[in-house]
Design a protein around this motif. Sequence first.
Motif, mmCIF file in Angstrom:
data_model
loop_
_atom_site.group_PDB
_atom_site.id
_atom_site.type_symbol
_atom_site.label_atom_id
_atom_site.label_comp_id
_atom_site.label_asym_id
_atom_site.label_seq_id
_atom_site.Cartn_x
_atom_site.Cartn_y
_atom_site.Cartn_z
ATOM 1 N N ALA A 40 0.824 -1.213 0.000
ATOM 2 C CA ALA A 40 0.000 0.000 0.000
ATOM 3 C C ALA A 40 0.855 1.258 0.000
ATOM 4 O O ALA A 40 0.551 2.243 -0.691
ATOM 5 C CB ALA A 40 -0.927 -0.011 1.213
ATOM 6 N N TRP B 155 -4.457 0.090 4.510
ATOM 7 C CA TRP B 155 -4.088 1.490 4.256
ATOM 8 C C TRP B 155 -5.113 2.437 4.875
ATOM 9 O O TRP B 155 -4.753 3.433 5.508
ATOM 10 C CB TRP B 155 -3.968 1.743 2.756
ATOM 11 C CG TRP B 155 -3.647 3.179 2.412
ATOM 12 C CD1 TRP B 155 -4.518 4.126 1.948
ATOM 13 C CD2 TRP B 155 -2.385 3.830 2.538
ATOM 14 N NE1 TRP B 155 -3.878 5.326 1.774
ATOM 15 C CE2 TRP B 155 -2.561 5.168 2.125
ATOM 16 C CE3 TRP B 155 -1.123 3.402 2.953
ATOM 17 C CZ2 TRP B 155 -1.511 6.085 2.114
ATOM 18 C CZ3 TRP B 155 -0.074 4.315 2.942
ATOM 19 C CH2 TRP B 155 -0.278 5.638 2.534
ATOM 20 N N GLU B 156 -6.387 2.122 4.707
ATOM 21 C CA GLU B 156 -7.443 2.944 5.301
ATOM 22 C C GLU B 156 -7.338 2.946 6.823
ATOM 23 O O GLU B 156 -7.551 3.979 7.470
ATOM 24 C CB GLU B 156 -8.807 2.413 4.866
ATOM 25 C CG GLU B 156 -9.109 2.620 3.384
ATOM 26 C CD GLU B 156 -10.377 1.907 2.942
ATOM 27 O OE1 GLU B 156 -11.028 1.281 3.802
ATOM 28 O OE2 GLU B 156 -10.707 1.966 1.741
ATOM 29 N N ASN C 285 0.952 4.069 -2.985
ATOM 30 C CA ASN C 285 0.566 5.447 -2.703
ATOM 31 C C ASN C 285 1.729 6.428 -2.862
ATOM 32 O O ASN C 285 1.512 7.640 -2.809
ATOM 33 C CB ASN C 285 -0.023 5.548 -1.298
ATOM 34 C CG ASN C 285 -1.456 5.056 -1.235
ATOM 35 O OD1 ASN C 285 -2.395 5.786 -1.516
ATOM 36 N ND2 ASN C 285 -1.611 3.782 -0.867
ATOM 37 N N ASP D 19 -6.021 -2.406 0.560
ATOM 38 C CA ASP D 19 -6.825 -1.181 0.744
ATOM 39 C C ASP D 19 -7.320 -1.036 2.180
ATOM 40 O O ASP D 19 -7.331 0.059 2.744
ATOM 41 C CB ASP D 19 -8.025 -1.192 -0.214
ATOM 42 C CG ASP D 19 -7.591 -1.082 -1.678
ATOM 43 O OD1 ASP D 19 -6.564 -0.419 -1.928
ATOM 44 O OD2 ASP D 19 -8.261 -1.665 -2.543
#
Length: 607
Positions: free
Chosen positions: A439, A592-593, A443, A589
């Motif tokens: 991640a 990362w969130e 990003n 995902d």
Amino acid sequence: MATKPGLLTNWPWQPLGCFKYIILAPWAMHSLYSLAITRGKNELDYLNLLILPFLLSRALHNQIWISFSRHRTAKGNNKIVDRAIEFEQVDRESNWDDQILLSGLTSYIINHTVSMASSLPAWRIDGVIIMALLHAGPVEYLYYWLHRALHNHYLYSRYHSHHHSSIVTEPITSVIHPFAEHIAYHVLFGLTIMVTLFSGTASLTSMFGYVTFLDVMNNMGHCNFEFMPTWLFSTFPPLKYLIYTPSFHSLHHTQFRTNYSLFMPFYDYIHGTMDESTDALHESSLERRQESPDVVHLTHLTTPESIFHLRVAFASLASRPQESKQSTALMWPLSWLSAILNFIYGRTFLVETNRFGKLKMQTWTIPRYTMQYGLKWRTQAINTLIEEAILEADVRGCKVVTLGLLNQSEELNRSGQLFIERHPKLKTKIVDGSSLAVAIVLNNIPKGTTQVLFRGALSKLAFAIVSALSHRAIQLKLSSTTEAEVEISKSYTQKVWIVGDGLSKHEQLKASKGTLFIPFSHFPPQKARDDAFYCHTPSMIAPPSLQNLHSCENWLPRRVMSAARVAGILHAVEGWDVHECGESIFDVDKIWEAAIKHGFRPTTISI
């Protein structure tokens, strides 16, 4: 720095930086010259010859206290003040050796100006008795009133507030004062030495012994863990008036207006400044048990010099990112001696404890070096150390164990899968942080990027990155150094490179100007370009709520944590009851969130 710095706050040799030790060079050279020209043994000036070795022994003595105290407070048992230490305190206390330099200068000056100082005997009992009486009487009493005067608003704001900036004390906090304040202390403590010198009762033992006594007591009083047993004072009650405890002086740093005495609480008792909670804090500190962590981050030493960068080693080095420096290179004999001892006797040890809300985290170090992980004949021994650490964490109720650098070789233990197969009932979850590393890499790719160059061995992490890129419609080109049966890029015009371990200078020079290098490796690439941009190895900036973070993780900047370390925290705080090791990888995902939700932030580009 004091609130309103007064006259003579800064040390006179402060502009010299790390070259400040040169101020002792003329005196040391004179000592060697005197030794060379002295013919008879009876003519030797032993005080002059022993000053420099004694200064070195004081530095070693203080460092031992620092390391031992940091290890004990990380464990948590008998800890007195349970608050965080931050980088600001480490920086403020980095000049703890200044007082050793000052004592060295004053010793040389006394030796050259007081004639009887150059012919001292090794031992005199009357001098020791006089020195003990002088310290217990005039020195302790004068210090008490000097200390109370320093708490007057005028002097406190200009001088003593610098010392009290440290609510949580460490052994070296004891000597962190402005220059002017140290001058006052040297004059006060010098009374005992000068009286015995001029009375002809001084000896080498009494002079060096007195300074050592001051060091021991100062370090003990600021170590932030209690070890003086209650039975000692119950068996001999008058002792409570004659010797203080670490918890006694800790109260002075938290309450400010009580417990002013130097080493003898007697003067606080007779003047009514004894803190009423002294005995209670002493007992409660002794009853405090070792903490059990929720998350354990397993890592290992990288090079023989890396041991100096541990939190339990040199505080000032640990507070800065690891890099090749002459200061550690000069200590290569000690580095390799520690390497040999680690190889023979080394056991996993605790180096750091942090807090994230109610979550308790610890870092444990496997005493093996990077070069040993590539040796097949060391595989079993290293795996045994890792396995023992995981099982110990499981017994202590740990929720998550992260592998960190230990995951650099998938051949070693298949990224932790070996331990799950051996211990299927393991309650502790093993996390290698691969999903968060993916991640972070994704990003770091600038928005609008349509093409990247991938360079590196196709490992578990690499396959995950490649798979994620394909789902983002980003065209992937592989460099000629990548082992894969796919189309190899013959050009190097891509502005974004995703790179693994071993990126050479020759490869970097092929990149076009302004290229962004994004490593997915455990170790950072050696920068060879000034006109390119380099990201940090997969890592994130810790939120302010993550406390007691005052050492750098290997080469990462301050308050930056590796992906594996952050992933372990997220798995524990979110309650994800799954392993992430072997071939398995967590939802990229989702993790990362979670990282963003809990305040972790992406790192900036390292130029």
